[in-house]
Design a protein around this motif. Structure first.
Motif, PDB file in Angstrom:
ATOM      1  N   ALA A  78       3.384   6.061  18.714  1.00  0.00           N
ATOM      2  CA  ALA A  78       4.361   6.426  17.375  1.00  0.00           C
ATOM      3  C   ALA A  78       5.093   5.115  16.782  1.00  0.00           C
ATOM      4  CB  ALA A  78       5.503   7.655  17.911  1.00  0.00           C
ATOM      5  N   VAL A  79       5.407   4.253  17.581  1.00  0.00           N
ATOM      6  CA  VAL A  79       6.197   3.112  17.208  1.00  0.00           C
ATOM      7  C   VAL A  79       5.379   2.111  16.560  1.00  0.00           C
ATOM      8  CG1 VAL A  79       7.460   1.104  17.910  1.00  0.00           C
ATOM      9  CG2 VAL A  79       8.128   3.422  18.611  1.00  0.00           C
ATOM     10  N   THR A  80       4.019   2.095  17.260  1.00  0.00           N
ATOM     11  CA  THR A  80       3.068   1.180  16.661  1.00  0.00           C
ATOM     12  C   THR A  80       2.483   1.565  15.494  1.00  0.00           C
ATOM     13  OG1 THR A  80       2.772   0.405  18.991  1.00  0.00           O
ATOM     14  CG2 THR A  80       1.062  -0.141  17.140  1.00  0.00           C
ATOM     15  N   LEU A  81       2.184   2.856  15.322  1.00  0.00           N
ATOM     16  CA  LEU A  81       1.707   3.323  13.943  1.00  0.00           C
ATOM     17  C   LEU A  81       2.823   3.350  12.768  1.00  0.00           C
ATOM     18  CD1 LEU A  81      -0.045   6.568  14.997  1.00  0.00           C
ATOM     19  CD2 LEU A  81      -1.196   4.583  13.889  1.00  0.00           C
ATOM     20  N   TRP A  82       4.094   3.410  13.131  1.00  0.00           N
ATOM     21  CA  TRP A  82       4.987   3.181  12.017  1.00  0.00           C
ATOM     22  C   TRP A  82       5.145   1.992  11.630  1.00  0.00           C
ATOM     23  CZ3 TRP A  82       9.850   0.678  12.227  1.00  0.00           C
ATOM     24  CH2 TRP A  82      10.453   1.094  11.000  1.00  0.00           C
ATOM     25  N   GLY A  83       5.225   1.164  12.800  1.00  0.00           N
ATOM     26  CA  GLY A  83       5.119  -0.548  12.437  1.00  0.00           C
ATOM     27  C   GLY A  83       4.000  -0.961  11.699  1.00  0.00           C
ATOM     28  N   GLY A  84       2.905  -0.317  11.927  1.00  0.00           N
ATOM     29  CA  GLY A  84       1.639  -0.850  11.508  1.00  0.00           C
ATOM     30  C   GLY A  84       1.643  -0.560   9.918  1.00  0.00           C
ATOM     31  N   PHE A  85       2.151   0.747   9.666  1.00  0.00           N
ATOM     32  CA  PHE A  85       2.012   1.212   8.105  1.00  0.00           C
ATOM     33  C   PHE A  85       3.168   0.212   7.413  1.00  0.00           C
ATOM     34  CE2 PHE A  85       0.557   5.551   9.724  1.00  0.00           C
ATOM     35  CZ  PHE A  85      -0.793   5.365   9.024  1.00  0.00           C
ATOM     36  N   VAL A  86       4.351   0.008   8.013  1.00  0.00           N
ATOM     37  CA  VAL A  86       5.108  -1.025   7.326  1.00  0.00           C
ATOM     38  C   VAL A  86       4.672  -2.343   7.057  1.00  0.00           C
ATOM     39  CG1 VAL A  86       7.496  -2.318   7.808  1.00  0.00           C
ATOM     40  CG2 VAL A  86       7.169   0.409   8.237  1.00  0.00           C
ATOM     41  N   LEU A  87       3.982  -2.931   8.284  1.00  0.00           N
ATOM     42  CA  LEU A  87       3.505  -4.321   8.101  1.00  0.00           C
ATOM     43  C   LEU A  87       2.489  -4.268   6.942  1.00  0.00           C
ATOM     44  CD1 LEU A  87       3.264  -7.158   9.396  1.00  0.00           C
ATOM     45  CD2 LEU A  87       1.416  -5.964  10.773  1.00  0.00           C
ATOM     46  N   GLY A  88       1.624  -3.422   7.100  1.00  0.00           N
ATOM     47  CA  GLY A  88       0.492  -3.200   5.848  1.00  0.00           C
ATOM     48  C   GLY A  88       1.147  -3.189   4.615  1.00  0.00           C
TER      49      GLY A  88
END
Length: 122
Positions: free
Chosen positions: A33-43
Motif C-alpha cells: 500500500a505504501v509503495t503503490l502510493w509512493g510510486g504514483f506520487v513519484l511518477g
C-alpha cells in the motif's frame, strides 16, 4: 495448592520455526500500500517536472534519460515487494520478509532523491 494436570494426555505444542506465521501477510500488505502510493506520487512528480521544463526538456537528451532511468528504476521496489510476498510464510522467514517489505518504500524514497539530485545537476 497443587496444580491441576492438563486434562488431555498430550501437552499443547509450542510453535516451532517450521510452523506457518499467522501474521505473515501484514508486512507485505502494508508495504504494498505504501509503495503503490509512493510510486504514483513519484511518477506524477517526475512527469510534472518534465512538463514544467517545457521545450527545453524535449530537446535535452539528459532529461529523457533521467525519466527513462526513473521509470526503469521502479523495478527495484517491485522486485523487493515480490520477494516479500513470495517468501515461504513460515516463522523462520519473518525477519527476512519484514526486511524486504521495509526496503521497498525506502528504495522508492531513495529513487526520488536520486531523481531530484540528478535533475538539479543537469
Amino acid at each position: 495448592m497443587e496444580q491441576m494436570p492438563y486434562p488431555y494426555r498430550i501437552e499443547p505444542r509450542r510453535p516451532t520455526e517450521d510452523d506457518r506465521d499467522p501474521l505473515a501477510i501484514v508486512a507485505p500488505a502494508v508495504s504494498t500500500a505504501v509503495t503503490l502510493w509512493g510510486g504514483f506520487v513519484l511518477g506524477y512528480l517526475a512527469l510534472l517536472t518534465l512538463a514544467l521544463c517545457g521545450n527545453a526538456c524535449n530537446n535535452d537528451p539528459d532529461a529523457s534519460l533521467i525519466l527513462t532511468v526513473c521509470v526503469w528504476s521502479l523495478v527495484v521496489p517491485t522486485v523487493l515487494l515480490l520477494i516479500s510476498w513470495f517468501l515461504p510464510w513460515r516463522r523462520r522467514h519473518t525477519a527476512t520478509r519484514v526486511a524486504f517489505a521495509i526496503l521497498a518504500p525506502f528504495s522508492l524514497g531513495a529513487l526520488y532523491v536520486l531523481f531530484n539530485v540528478w535533475l538539479a545537476l543537469t
